[in-house]
Design an enzyme around this catalytic site. Structure first.
Site, PDB file in Angstrom:
ATOM      1  N   CYS A   4       9.871  11.031   4.756  1.00 50.03           N
ATOM      2  CA  CYS A   4       8.800  11.218   5.743  1.00 50.03           C
ATOM      3  C   CYS A   4       9.308  11.263   7.180  1.00 50.03           C
ATOM      4  CB  CYS A   4       7.744  10.133   5.594  1.00 50.03           C
ATOM      5  SG  CYS A   4       6.940  10.193   3.985  1.00 50.03           S
ATOM      6  N   ASN A  31      -0.557  13.126   2.684  1.00 48.93           N
ATOM      7  CA  ASN A  31       0.810  12.922   3.189  1.00 48.93           C
ATOM      8  C   ASN A  31       1.691  14.067   2.687  1.00 48.93           C
ATOM      9  OD1 ASN A  31       3.375  12.071   3.841  1.00 48.93           O
ATOM     10  ND2 ASN A  31       3.194  10.049   2.892  1.00 48.93           N
ATOM     11  N   HIS A  52       3.246  10.312  11.849  1.00 59.48           N
ATOM     12  CA  HIS A  52       3.298  10.633  10.425  1.00 59.48           C
ATOM     13  C   HIS A  52       1.970  10.242   9.774  1.00 59.48           C
ATOM     14  CE1 HIS A  52       4.615  11.382   6.473  1.00 59.48           C
ATOM     15  NE2 HIS A  52       4.518  10.118   6.099  1.00 59.48           N
TER      16      HIS A  52
HETATM   17  C1  LIG Z   1      -1.256   2.262  -1.701  1.00 59.79           C
HETATM   18  C2  LIG Z   1      -2.235   1.503  -0.847  1.00 59.79           C
HETATM   19  C3  LIG Z   1      -3.289   2.476  -0.335  1.00 59.79           C
HETATM   20  C4  LIG Z   1      -2.918   0.436  -1.678  1.00 59.79           C
HETATM   21  O1  LIG Z   1      -3.822  -0.243  -0.882  1.00 59.79           O
HETATM   22  P1  LIG Z   1      -3.960  -1.808  -1.021  1.00 59.79           P
HETATM   23  O2  LIG Z   1      -4.947  -2.225   0.003  1.00 59.79           O
HETATM   24  O3  LIG Z   1      -2.600  -2.398  -0.967  1.00 59.79           O
HETATM   25  O4  LIG Z   1      -4.529  -1.919  -2.441  1.00 59.79           O
HETATM   26  P2  LIG Z   1      -5.378  -3.136  -2.954  1.00 59.79           P
HETATM   27  O5  LIG Z   1      -4.511  -4.350  -2.977  1.00 59.79           O
HETATM   28  O6  LIG Z   1      -6.661  -3.228  -2.242  1.00 59.79           O
HETATM   29  O7  LIG Z   1      -5.698  -2.630  -4.386  1.00 59.79           O
HETATM   30  C5  LIG Z   1      -4.724  -2.579  -5.325  1.00 59.79           C
HETATM   31  C6  LIG Z   1      -5.493  -2.351  -6.617  1.00 59.79           C
HETATM   32  O8  LIG Z   1      -5.908  -0.969  -6.637  1.00 59.79           O
HETATM   33  C7  LIG Z   1      -5.386  -0.364  -7.797  1.00 59.79           C
HETATM   34  N1  LIG Z   1      -5.076   1.029  -7.482  1.00 59.79           N
HETATM   35  C8  LIG Z   1      -3.881   1.526  -7.078  1.00 59.79           C
HETATM   36  N2  LIG Z   1      -4.002   2.841  -6.902  1.00 59.79           N
HETATM   37  C9  LIG Z   1      -5.265   3.168  -7.158  1.00 59.79           C
HETATM   38  C10 LIG Z   1      -5.974   4.383  -7.156  1.00 59.79           C
HETATM   39  N3  LIG Z   1      -5.401   5.545  -6.802  1.00 59.79           N
HETATM   40  N4  LIG Z   1      -7.287   4.354  -7.482  1.00 59.79           N
HETATM   41  C11 LIG Z   1      -7.883   3.217  -7.823  1.00 59.79           C
HETATM   42  N5  LIG Z   1      -7.268   2.033  -7.868  1.00 59.79           N
HETATM   43  C12 LIG Z   1      -5.956   2.016  -7.543  1.00 59.79           C
HETATM   44  C13 LIG Z   1      -4.194  -1.189  -8.182  1.00 59.79           C
HETATM   45  O9  LIG Z   1      -3.911  -1.030  -9.545  1.00 59.79           O
HETATM   46  C14 LIG Z   1      -4.632  -2.574  -7.837  1.00 59.79           C
HETATM   47  O10 LIG Z   1      -5.479  -3.032  -8.877  1.00 59.79           O
HETATM   48  P3  LIG Z   1      -5.491  -4.580  -9.311  1.00 59.79           P
HETATM   49  O11 LIG Z   1      -5.939  -5.322  -8.100  1.00 59.79           O
HETATM   50  O12 LIG Z   1      -6.452  -4.594 -10.432  1.00 59.79           O
HETATM   51  O13 LIG Z   1      -4.082  -4.900  -9.700  1.00 59.79           O
HETATM   52  C15 LIG Z   1      -1.554   0.827   0.369  1.00 59.79           C
HETATM   53  O14 LIG Z   1      -0.722  -0.226  -0.088  1.00 59.79           O
HETATM   54  C16 LIG Z   1      -0.743   1.775   1.183  1.00 59.79           C
HETATM   55  O15 LIG Z   1      -1.252   2.684   1.806  1.00 59.79           O
HETATM   56  N6  LIG Z   1       0.574   1.581   1.244  1.00 59.79           N
HETATM   57  C17 LIG Z   1       1.448   2.476   1.949  1.00 59.79           C
HETATM   58  C18 LIG Z   1       1.660   3.699   1.124  1.00 59.79           C
HETATM   59  C19 LIG Z   1       2.365   4.777   1.904  1.00 59.79           C
HETATM   60  O16 LIG Z   1       2.079   4.961   3.051  1.00 59.79           O
HETATM   61  N7  LIG Z   1       3.272   5.508   1.251  1.00 59.79           N
HETATM   62  C20 LIG Z   1       3.974   6.588   1.844  1.00 59.79           C
HETATM   63  C21 LIG Z   1       4.874   6.082   2.925  1.00 59.79           C
HETATM   64  S1  LIG Z   1       5.640   7.339   3.806  1.00 59.79           S
END
Ligand SMILES: CC(C)(COP(=O)(O)OP(=O)(O)OC[C@H]1O[C@@H](n2cnc3c(N)ncnc32)[C@H](O)[C@@H]1OP(=O)(O)O)[C@@H](O)C(=O)NCCC(=O)NCCS
Length: 337
Positions: A115, A294, A264
């Protein structure tokens, strides 16, 4: 007069196929509500086969060259940033060179900083121009993610985040007489912390295995990207903030001096957290994540081109760019448009 680099032309290309959150929810256990709330993404563009990364790059580069009023013969060098190369080797920049008809002999370099790839590539173009090695450089970010995502509940955390696309900039040498008015890159800043390499990565195939490629890798799902979402989120907010601070500090400019922030696009919440920390008004941060998701290395040039198309970025404006990604890598850049 000082020799500096400036973006003389900008272009982008998004494949026409729109994939909404509802389309993904039909294939895996996710929902429009979950994706929009957590990330701000409503839809993304995905290619249809046989489109490749170099095909998207070609479209974006053609627009950027036209915008700069130059042709492939006028290029001294190509940088192409991607984590989704057409083939394992040679680099996708070589495939782009052939497709774009850039004369044989012109160096073509792949940049693998995910990224942050476009910022890394811009920084390298900037250095080559400052030293006089090159007078005009094509800098591209291009990605085809869709063919490599896990279309199941297991891969949903990563799959919903990524889109395909490409952006390109023609970067050329300019003699800057007045930095307060002349279009140019002020500075670029690059960083990495490889201790976090496995927080967001694609394990296989690879030479780290006994066999480069195996059925075991496929059966274990090692051929799909893996992410520790929380760790990525926390580090992204911290490092993007530092990157903004560094670029402002290095050039002795304040938040109020910046006309547009092009960050980004990993997660709308990351950008909102960075903006809140510095008190950046929402209208100064240009986001595209709702429509394109993204697009990794393509994100920044797509953002710049889209901002121009929408009248948000005009000549003379001061633009701060910051990115964070797998590696972890991060970086920033200040330029006058
Ligand atoms: C991925 C991301 C959106 C998850 O958000 P989060 O607030 O950490 O997620 P939460 O803790 O609220 O929820 C996690 C739950 O959602 C679930 N989940 C994950 N992906 C999911 C999806 N696409 N749809 C539904 N549920 C999902 C998980 O299994 C987890 O379930 P559980 O609580 O039963 O174990 C967040 O961590 C994020 O944006 N991280 C950075 C990712 C990124 O930027 N990547 C590229 C970098 S360049």
């Amino acid at each position: 007069m000082t020799t500096r680099a400036r973006i003389a032309g900008i272009g982008s290309h998004l494949p026409p196929k729109v994939v909404t959150n509802h389309d993904l929810a039909a294939q895996m256990d996710t929902s429009d509500e979950w994706i929009v709330q957590r990330t701000g993404i409503k839809q993304r563009r995905w290619v249809d086969h046989p489109t490749t990364t170099s095909d998207l790059a070609l479209e974006a580069a053609t627009i950027a060259l036209e915008d700069a009023g130059v042709g492939p013969d006028d290029l001294d060098m190509i940088f192409l940033a991607t984590l989704s190369p057409d083939h394992e080797f040679p680099g996708t920049a070589c495939f782009l060179q052939a497709k774009l008809d850039v004369p044989p002999g012109v160096p073509a370099v792949d940049v693998r900083q995910q990224c942050t790839g476009f910022v890394y590539a811009m920084s390298m173009a900037d250095q080559f121009i400052r030293t006089g090695f090159a007078g005009r450089v094509l800098v591209v970010g291009a990605e085809v993610h869709s063919k490599g995502l896990q279309m199941s509940d297991e891969g949903r955390d990563v799959t919903v985040l990524f889109g395909d696309g490409a952006g390109a900039a023609v970067v050329e040498a300019i003699e800057v007489a007045d930095p307060a008015t002349d279009s140019h890159v002020f500075s670029t800043h690059l960083h990495a912390d490889g201790r976090h390499a496995e927080e967001l990565w694609l394990p296989a195939p690879g030479m780290a295995f006994e066999d480069f490629m195996s059925h075991g890798q496929v059966d274990r799902g090692d051929i799909y990207p893996k992410m520790n979402g929380r760790a990525v989120y926390v580090n992204a907010v911290k490092r993007m903030g530092e990157a903004v601070e560094e670029t402002l500090g290095a050039n002795d400019v304040a938040i109020e001096d910046i006309d547009l922030f092009v960050f980004h696009q990993a997660n709308l919440r990351i950008n909102e957290a960075v903006a809140e920390r510095f008190g950046i008004p929402g209208e100064k941060v240009f986001n595209t994540i709702d429509r394109f998701a993204n697009t990794t290395a393509a994100t920044i040039p797509i953002g710049l081109h889209t901002a121009v198309q929408e009248g948000r970025l005009e000549p003379g404006m001061l633009v701060a760019v910051a990115a964070f990604g797998s590696g972890f890598t991060w970086g920033s850049m200040l330029l006058r448009w």
